[in-house]
Design an enzyme around this catalytic site. Structure first.
Site, PDB file in Angstrom:
ATOM      1  N   LYS A  14       0.829  -1.378   0.191  1.00  0.00           N
ATOM      2  CA  LYS A  14       0.080  -0.051  -0.068  1.00  0.00           C
ATOM      3  C   LYS A  14       0.863   1.305   0.016  1.00  0.00           C
ATOM      4  O   LYS A  14       1.862   1.324  -0.624  1.00  0.00           O
ATOM      5  CB  LYS A  14      -0.847  -0.033   1.299  1.00  0.00           C
ATOM      6  CG  LYS A  14      -1.787  -1.259   1.340  1.00  0.00           C
ATOM      7  CD  LYS A  14      -3.084  -1.366   2.344  1.00  0.00           C
ATOM      8  CE  LYS A  14      -3.560  -2.738   2.417  1.00  0.00           C
ATOM      9  NZ  LYS A  14      -4.608  -2.778   3.071  1.00  0.00           N
ATOM     10  N   GLU A 102      -9.640  -0.727  -1.690  1.00  0.00           N
ATOM     11  CA  GLU A 102      -9.613   0.583  -1.287  1.00  0.00           C
ATOM     12  C   GLU A 102      -9.611   1.496  -2.241  1.00  0.00           C
ATOM     13  O   GLU A 102      -9.919   2.882  -2.369  1.00  0.00           O
ATOM     14  CB  GLU A 102      -8.099   0.357  -0.741  1.00  0.00           C
ATOM     15  CG  GLU A 102      -8.245   0.072   0.958  1.00  0.00           C
ATOM     16  CD  GLU A 102      -6.844  -0.605   1.535  1.00  0.00           C
ATOM     17  OE1 GLU A 102      -5.600  -0.365   0.832  1.00  0.00           O
ATOM     18  OE2 GLU A 102      -7.024  -1.273   2.598  1.00  0.00           O
ATOM     19  N   GLY A 176      -7.352  -5.307   7.065  1.00  0.00           N
ATOM     20  CA  GLY A 176      -6.575  -4.478   8.351  1.00  0.00           C
ATOM     21  C   GLY A 176      -7.397  -4.313   9.649  1.00  0.00           C
ATOM     22  O   GLY A 176      -6.947  -3.515  10.447  1.00  0.00           O
ATOM     23  N   SER A 216      -6.415  -9.629   6.846  1.00  0.00           N
ATOM     24  CA  SER A 216      -5.668  -9.909   7.956  1.00  0.00           C
ATOM     25  C   SER A 216      -5.138 -11.114   8.062  1.00  0.00           C
ATOM     26  O   SER A 216      -5.036 -12.004   9.136  1.00  0.00           O
ATOM     27  CB  SER A 216      -6.758  -9.765   9.073  1.00  0.00           C
ATOM     28  OG  SER A 216      -7.265  -8.499   9.083  1.00  0.00           O
TER      29      SER A 216
HETATM   30  C1  PEP Z   1      -5.087  -6.015   1.571  1.00  0.00           C
HETATM   31  O1  PEP Z   1      -5.051  -4.798   1.632  1.00  0.00           O
HETATM   32  O2  PEP Z   1      -5.016  -6.469   0.672  1.00  0.00           O
HETATM   33  C2  PEP Z   1      -4.941  -6.606   2.725  1.00  0.00           C
HETATM   34  C3  PEP Z   1      -5.262  -7.911   2.684  1.00  0.00           C
HETATM   35  O3  PEP Z   1      -4.807  -6.138   3.826  1.00  0.00           O
HETATM   36  P1  PEP Z   1      -4.388  -6.642   5.486  1.00  0.00           P
HETATM   37  O4  PEP Z   1      -3.616  -8.065   5.360  1.00  0.00           O
HETATM   38  O5  PEP Z   1      -3.573  -5.840   6.029  1.00  0.00           O
HETATM   39  O6  PEP Z   1      -5.621  -6.878   5.891  1.00  0.00           O
END
Ligand code: PEP
Length: 257
Positions: A14, A102, A176, A216
């Site tokens: 990101k 996002e 997240g 996550s």
């Molecule tokens: C993502 O943004 O693709 C993602 C899976 O984030 P996280 O692993 O932080 O949940």
């Protein structure tokens, strides 16, 4: 899981990091990978666009793939601030993420835009990682399957195949948050995605298409997801910013053999 689908562990950094810490992270991953004899899984790093050139050089000779987090649908033109798939290929990318939630949310990206971005990625010889997933409200309304099926049918280019497209199932409420679906729900959705893919890209392609789980994922839960029959890797956000966690997640692919 079919042997044809080599698991992919992809890190989506990101909008995080500056060059120095990012380079160090990549060097640690390159060193860690060189110490394991690995024909089991693939690794992909998707850093911010400003670091693609630097990281493209630093991974030369390693088995790491380089990806971008987004691309513009057009190959060139008057699109201030945007980057085309062709430019990403030119700098050394092999993959690009399209339709991340996002971007769908913060940039109002529709399935039609994702379709155009994925088409452009494939035309530039990139592998498009197409993200799908339901919001918390859609899940509460019992709409999870409908949402995913409509995202799939509207965002997959007709010329997509298991060689140029990967699906990432990412429930928005799990991104997240530290909250994850249970493994039975993940397997059910992945299996539904694969079944549905056979109507879009042929059943041979559907059987060979990799479907990643994202949301996550961390070292403590990765094995549970990666050992599911229709989970062919992970798209990792937060945990990919720590090279040891990223490698620990990848190492779960070795255990599942
Ligand atoms: C993502 O943004 O693709 C993602 C899976 O984030 P996280 O692993 O932080 O949940």
């Amino acid at each position: 899981m079919a042997e044809l689908r080599r698991p992919l562990i992809a890190g989506n950094w990101k909008m995080n990091g500056l060059r120095q810490d990012s380079l160090l992270r990549v060097e640690n991953i390159v060193t860690a990978l060189s110490k394991i004899s690995n024909s089991t899984f693939e690794t992909l790093i998707c850093p911010p666009a400003t670091m693609l050139g630097m990281i493209s050089s630093s991974i030369k000779g390693s088995e790491i793939f380089l990806g971008a987090q987004d691309c513009h649908p057009a190959s060139s033109g008057a699109y201030t601030g945007d980057i085309s798939a062709e430019m990403l290929a030119d700098i050394g990318c092999s993959h690009v993420i399209v339709g991340h939630s996002e971007r769908r949310l913060a940039h109002s990206e529709t399935n039609k835009i994702i379709f155009e971005k994925a088409s452009s990625a494939i035309a530039a010889n990139l592998i498009a990682i197409i993200c799908v997933g339901e919001s918390a409200d859609q899940k509460a309304d019992g709409q999870t399957k409908n949402v995913i099926l409509s995202q799939l049918s509207a965002s997959l280019p007709p010329h997509s195949t298991s060689a140029n497209m990967i699906i990432a199932y990412e429930p928005i409420w799990a991104i997240g948050t530290g909250v994850t679906p249970n493994k039975y729900d993940v397997q059910e959705i992945h299996s539904m995605i694969r079944e549905n893919l056979s109507g879009i890209v042929s059943s041979a392609n559907a059987n060979q298409t990799r479907i990643l789980y994202g949301g996550s994922v961390k070292p403590s839960n990765a094995y549970e997801f990666l050992s599911l029959p229709d989970v062919d890797g992970a798209l990792v956000g937060g945990a990919s910013l720590n090279w040891e966690d990223f490698m620990a997640i990848a190492a779960c692919c070795l255990d599942r053999e």
